[in-house]
Design an enzyme around this catalytic site. Structure first.
Site, PDB file in Angstrom:
ATOM      1  CD  GLU A   1      -2.896  -1.144   2.365  1.00 48.56           C
ATOM      2  OE1 GLU A   1      -2.782  -0.275   3.249  1.00 48.56           O
ATOM      3  OE2 GLU A   1      -3.806  -1.995   2.369  1.00 48.56           O
TER       4      GLU A   1
ATOM      5  CG  HIS B   1      -9.902  -5.837   0.581  1.00 45.48           C
ATOM      6  ND1 HIS B   1     -10.114  -6.996   1.303  1.00 45.48           N
ATOM      7  CD2 HIS B   1      -8.610  -5.494   0.786  1.00 45.48           C
ATOM      8  CE1 HIS B   1      -8.978  -7.324   1.925  1.00 45.48           C
ATOM      9  NE2 HIS B   1      -8.057  -6.439   1.615  1.00 45.48           N
TER      10      HIS B   1
ATOM     11  CG  ASP C   1     -12.707  -9.056   1.780  1.00 44.31           C
ATOM     12  OD1 ASP C   1     -12.474  -8.150   0.954  1.00 44.31           O
ATOM     13  OD2 ASP C   1     -12.452  -8.953   2.996  1.00 44.31           O
TER      14      ASP C   1
ATOM     15  CD  GLU D   1      -4.639  -7.944   1.821  1.00 42.90           C
ATOM     16  OE1 GLU D   1      -5.514  -7.196   2.281  1.00 42.90           O
ATOM     17  OE2 GLU D   1      -3.419  -7.697   1.923  1.00 42.90           O
TER      18      GLU D   1
ATOM     19  CG  ASN E   1      -0.578  -7.114  -1.361  1.00 45.87           C
ATOM     20  OD1 ASN E   1      -1.126  -7.766  -2.249  1.00 45.87           O
ATOM     21  ND2 ASN E   1      -1.125  -6.937  -0.161  1.00 45.87           N
TER      22      ASN E   1
HETATM   23  C1  XIL Z   1      -6.554  -6.271   8.241  1.00 45.12           C
HETATM   24  C2  XIL Z   1      -6.900  -7.424   9.154  1.00 45.12           C
HETATM   25  O1  XIL Z   1      -7.801  -8.273   8.475  1.00 45.12           O
HETATM   26  C3  XIL Z   1      -7.522  -6.919  10.431  1.00 45.12           C
HETATM   27  O2  XIL Z   1      -7.694  -7.987  11.368  1.00 45.12           O
HETATM   28  C4  XIL Z   1      -6.654  -5.828  11.050  1.00 45.12           C
HETATM   29  O3  XIL Z   1      -7.322  -5.290  12.174  1.00 45.12           O
HETATM   30  C5  XIL Z   1      -6.357  -4.731  10.049  1.00 45.12           C
HETATM   31  O4  XIL Z   1      -5.751  -5.315   8.904  1.00 45.12           O
HETATM   32  N1  XIL Z   1      -5.038  -4.570   3.683  1.00 45.12           N
HETATM   33  C6  XIL Z   1      -4.065  -5.417   4.151  1.00 45.12           C
HETATM   34  C7  XIL Z   1      -4.361  -6.319   5.295  1.00 45.12           C
HETATM   35  O5  XIL Z   1      -2.987  -5.501   3.555  1.00 45.12           O
HETATM   36  O6  XIL Z   1      -3.236  -6.532   6.096  1.00 45.12           O
HETATM   37  C8  XIL Z   1      -5.491  -5.782   6.130  1.00 45.12           C
HETATM   38  O7  XIL Z   1      -5.815  -6.759   7.138  1.00 45.12           O
HETATM   39  C9  XIL Z   1      -6.688  -5.445   5.274  1.00 45.12           C
HETATM   40  C10 XIL Z   1      -6.344  -4.391   4.267  1.00 45.12           C
END
Ligand code: XIL
Length: 301
Positions: A127, A205, A236, A234, A168
């Site tokens: 990020e 996401h 979802d 990641e 990432n």
């Molecule tokens: C999130 C986790 O799922 C949570 O449990 C935590 O409180 C915050 O981080 N981007 C990422 C992940 O790269 O590491 C994040 O994970 C979600 C967004």
């Protein structure tokens, strides 16, 4: 194939999930994890605040539990994440430039050497871009300038020459989007100058305001054409029922359409423990029943 992991393996891919160490004592959680998935990412346990809460003092206990679980089950392990502005202990933000540089390189080296031979791909930097495609104004950017990302990747290559090194990010799914272009330019530049980078992770996401783009496979293919692998890291998707299922199927199709798409990781096993639980964004409901989205993924694989 009757599980996500087996179906993905038949396509030469993995199908993974984020895992929380403190859920590994719950039998339904572990049963679903072990049955369906063949790759694991630590949801929080390999982040800087978890591994090095105070300067020079590392705590690998929770991360090791996850790594040990992966090994005992023959699962792959993704490393997440070494350099990120978030979940960063406050001591890091208080360092001056030269101390921050050595702290960053020491963190990368110490963590990667511990999991050498176990972590297949590392999210070296997470990020680092703004939505407008410019560099995020993180403490790393402020103190070390543009070169910190390149330095992190070079340090990472030296620490574990066999690990795949990924950049990432999120909101890099739509090809025409400014942030996608910013990341693409960086990767293009790294490849052309021989800066060690092997893969780009797409967090994915998604929700109704930010759905999977119709040109997703184009984005993945364009990055792959630079000479790097791509991974959905990641995934979802907010929603439920058929519309959620169709979007999940679409992500799988986009990955399968790109030969350099290594695999897909969903960001959790069950809606019950999702970081966005109100969105019910995962493949299993709170009782570990497979949702329509699960069947759509299996079908698409
Ligand atoms: C999130 C986790 O799922 C949570 O449990 C935590 O409180 C915050 O981080 N981007 C990422 C992940 O790269 O590491 C994040 O994970 C979600 C967004």
């Amino acid at each position: 194939a009757s599980t996500l992991g087996e179906a993905a393996a038949e396509q030469g891919r993995y199908f993974g999930t984020a895992v929380a160490a403190n859920r590994l004592g719950e039998s339904d959680y572990v049963a679903t994890l072990n049955r369906e998935f063949n790759s694991i990412t630590a949801e929080n346990e390999m982040k800087w605040d978890a591994l090095q809460p105070s300067r020079g003092s590392f705590n690998f206990s929770s991360a090791d539990r996850i790594a040990d679980h992966a090994r005992s089950q023959g699962m792959q392990l993704r490393g997440h994440t070494l350099v990120w502005h978030s979940q960063l202990p406050s001591w890091v933000g208080n360092l001056g430039a030269s101390e921050l540089r050595s702290a960053m390189n020491n963190h990368i080296t110490t963590v990667m050497q511990r999991y050498r031979g176990r972590v297949g791909s590392w999210d070296v930097v997470n990020e680092a871009f703004e939505e407008n495609g410019s560099r995020r104004n993180s403490v790393f950017q402020q103190r070390l300038g543009n070169g910190y990302i390149e330095e992190a990747f070079r340090t990472a290559r030296a620490a574990d020459p066999n690990a795949k090194l990924c950049y990432n990010d999120y909101n890099t799914d739509t090809w025409s989007y400014a942030k996608t272009q910013g990341v693409y330019e960086m990767v293009r530049d790294f490849v052309s100058r021989g800066v060690p980078i092997d893969c780009v992770g797409f967090q994915a996401h998604f929700n109704s305001g930010n759905p999977m783009p119709s040109n997703y496979h184009t984005t993945l293919q364009n990055f792959a054409d630079l000479g790097v692998d791509v991974q959905i890291t990641e995934l979802d998707i907010a929603g439920s029922g058929q519309s959620q299922a169709e979007q999940y199927g679409g992500v799988v199709q986009a990955c399968l359409a790109v030969s350099r798409c290594d695999g897909i990781t969903v960001w959790g096993v069950t809606d019950k423990y999702s970081w966005r639980s109100g969105d019910t964004p995962l493949l299993f409901d709170g009782n570990y029943n497979p949702k329509p989205a699960y069947h759509a993924v299996l079908e698409a694989l």
